[in-house]
Design a protein around this motif. Structure first.
Motif, short mmCIF file in Angstrom:
data_model
loop_
_atom_site.label_atom_id
_atom_site.label_comp_id
_atom_site.label_asym_id
_atom_site.label_seq_id
_atom_site.Cartn_x
_atom_site.Cartn_y
_atom_site.Cartn_z
N MET A 1 17.00 15.37 -2.15
CA MET A 1 16.40 15.95 -0.96
C MET A 1 15.19 16.80 -1.31
O MET A 1 14.19 16.77 -0.64
N ARG A 2 15.25 17.53 -2.39
CA ARG A 2 14.14 18.40 -2.79
C ARG A 2 12.87 17.59 -3.03
O ARG A 2 11.79 17.98 -2.61
N LEU A 3 12.96 16.46 -3.71
CA LEU A 3 11.80 15.62 -3.96
C LEU A 3 11.20 15.13 -2.65
O LEU A 3 9.98 15.10 -2.48
N PHE A 4 12.04 14.75 -1.68
CA PHE A 4 11.56 14.28 -0.38
C PHE A 4 10.73 15.37 0.30
O PHE A 4 9.64 15.11 0.78
N ASN A 5 11.22 16.60 0.33
CA ASN A 5 10.48 17.69 0.95
C ASN A 5 9.17 17.97 0.22
O ASN A 5 8.17 18.25 0.83
N LYS A 6 9.20 17.89 -1.10
CA LYS A 6 7.98 18.12 -1.87
C LYS A 6 6.93 17.07 -1.53
O LYS A 6 5.75 17.36 -1.39
N LYS A 7 7.35 15.83 -1.39
CA LYS A 7 6.43 14.75 -1.04
C LYS A 7 5.74 15.03 0.29
O LYS A 7 4.53 14.86 0.42
N LYS A 8 6.48 15.46 1.29
CA LYS A 8 5.90 15.76 2.60
C LYS A 8 4.88 16.88 2.49
O LYS A 8 3.86 16.85 3.13
N ALA A 9 5.18 17.88 1.67
CA ALA A 9 4.29 19.02 1.53
C ALA A 9 2.97 18.64 0.88
O ALA A 9 2.01 19.37 0.97
N GLU A 10 2.91 17.49 0.23
CA GLU A 10 1.69 17.06 -0.43
C GLU A 10 0.70 16.39 0.52
O GLU A 10 -0.39 16.05 0.12
N ILE A 11 1.07 16.21 1.76
CA ILE A 11 0.17 15.55 2.71
C ILE A 11 -0.85 16.54 3.22
O ILE A 11 -0.51 17.60 3.73
N LYS A 12 -2.12 16.18 3.04
CA LYS A 12 -3.23 16.99 3.57
C LYS A 12 -3.98 16.13 4.58
O LYS A 12 -4.15 14.94 4.38
N LEU A 13 -4.41 16.78 5.66
CA LEU A 13 -5.18 16.10 6.70
C LEU A 13 -6.51 16.81 6.89
O LEU A 13 -6.62 18.01 6.67
N ARG A 14 -7.49 16.06 7.35
CA ARG A 14 -8.77 16.64 7.74
C ARG A 14 -9.04 16.20 9.18
O ARG A 14 -9.10 15.01 9.47
N LEU A 15 -9.15 17.18 10.07
CA LEU A 15 -9.54 16.89 11.46
C LEU A 15 -11.04 16.66 11.44
O LEU A 15 -11.80 17.57 11.08
N ILE A 16 -11.47 15.45 11.81
CA ILE A 16 -12.87 15.09 11.63
C ILE A 16 -13.69 15.09 12.91
O ILE A 16 -14.88 15.36 12.87
N ASP A 17 -13.09 14.75 14.00
CA ASP A 17 -13.80 14.78 15.29
C ASP A 17 -12.79 14.85 16.41
O ASP A 17 -11.60 14.64 16.19
N ASN A 114 -9.18 13.21 15.87
CA ASN A 114 -8.92 12.17 14.86
C ASN A 114 -8.78 12.87 13.53
O ASN A 114 -9.56 13.78 13.20
N ALA A 115 -7.76 12.47 12.78
CA ALA A 115 -7.50 13.08 11.48
C ALA A 115 -7.40 11.98 10.43
O ALA A 115 -6.95 10.87 10.73
N ILE A 116 -7.82 12.32 9.22
CA ILE A 116 -7.67 11.41 8.10
C ILE A 116 -6.87 12.11 7.01
O ILE A 116 -6.95 13.32 6.86
N GLU A 117 -6.11 11.31 6.29
CA GLU A 117 -5.40 11.85 5.14
C GLU A 117 -6.39 12.09 4.02
O GLU A 117 -7.29 11.28 3.80
#
Length: 118
Positions: A1-17, A114-117
């Motif tokens: 479970m810990r690895l799963f949560n860490k993976k989610k925390a690695e997602i970064k988004l950029r709101l572009i427009d 709109n957001a991009i990873e």
């Protein structure tokens, strides 16, 4: 479970427009943020709390956190998603980061972006 949560925390988004946003927000784009965790609301299970890389000006306030949700049914905010339309709310009460369910009184809906990873 810990690895799963860490993976989610690695997602970064950029709101572009934005299709809809206050003028002061549009002037501050792009906005990059780190997803902290998913939080269920009364109307849907897939809201996300995200921490902004830099604060956003909102009137006399500064916003450090956002609440994001996929704009369209069936879309998901997840690793490898590419570009996605999201509903964006400013967090106006940072105690929301400790809550187990989303309290809409602690945030203010402001935009469709709109957001991009990244």
């Amino acid at each position: 479970m810990r690895l799963f949560n860490k993976k989610k925390a690695e997602i970064k988004l950029r709101l572009i427009d934005c299709d809809y946003a206050p003028e002061d927000m549009e002037k501050q784009l792009p906005v990059s943020c780190q997803l902290i965790r998913m939080i269920p609301g009364n109307d849907r299970p897939d809201y996300w709390i995200a921490k902004c890389d830099r604060s956003i000006k909102y009137g006399d306030s500064t916003i450090k956190y956002l609440v994001l949700a996929p704009r369209f049914v069936g879309a998901k905010i997840e690793k490898g998603m590419g570009t996605i339309a999201v509903n964006v709310a400013y967090v106006i009460d940072e105690t929301i980061t400790q809550d187990t369910t989303l309290n809409l009184d602690k945030c203010r809906y402001v935009a469709i972006c709109n957001a991009i990873e990244c």
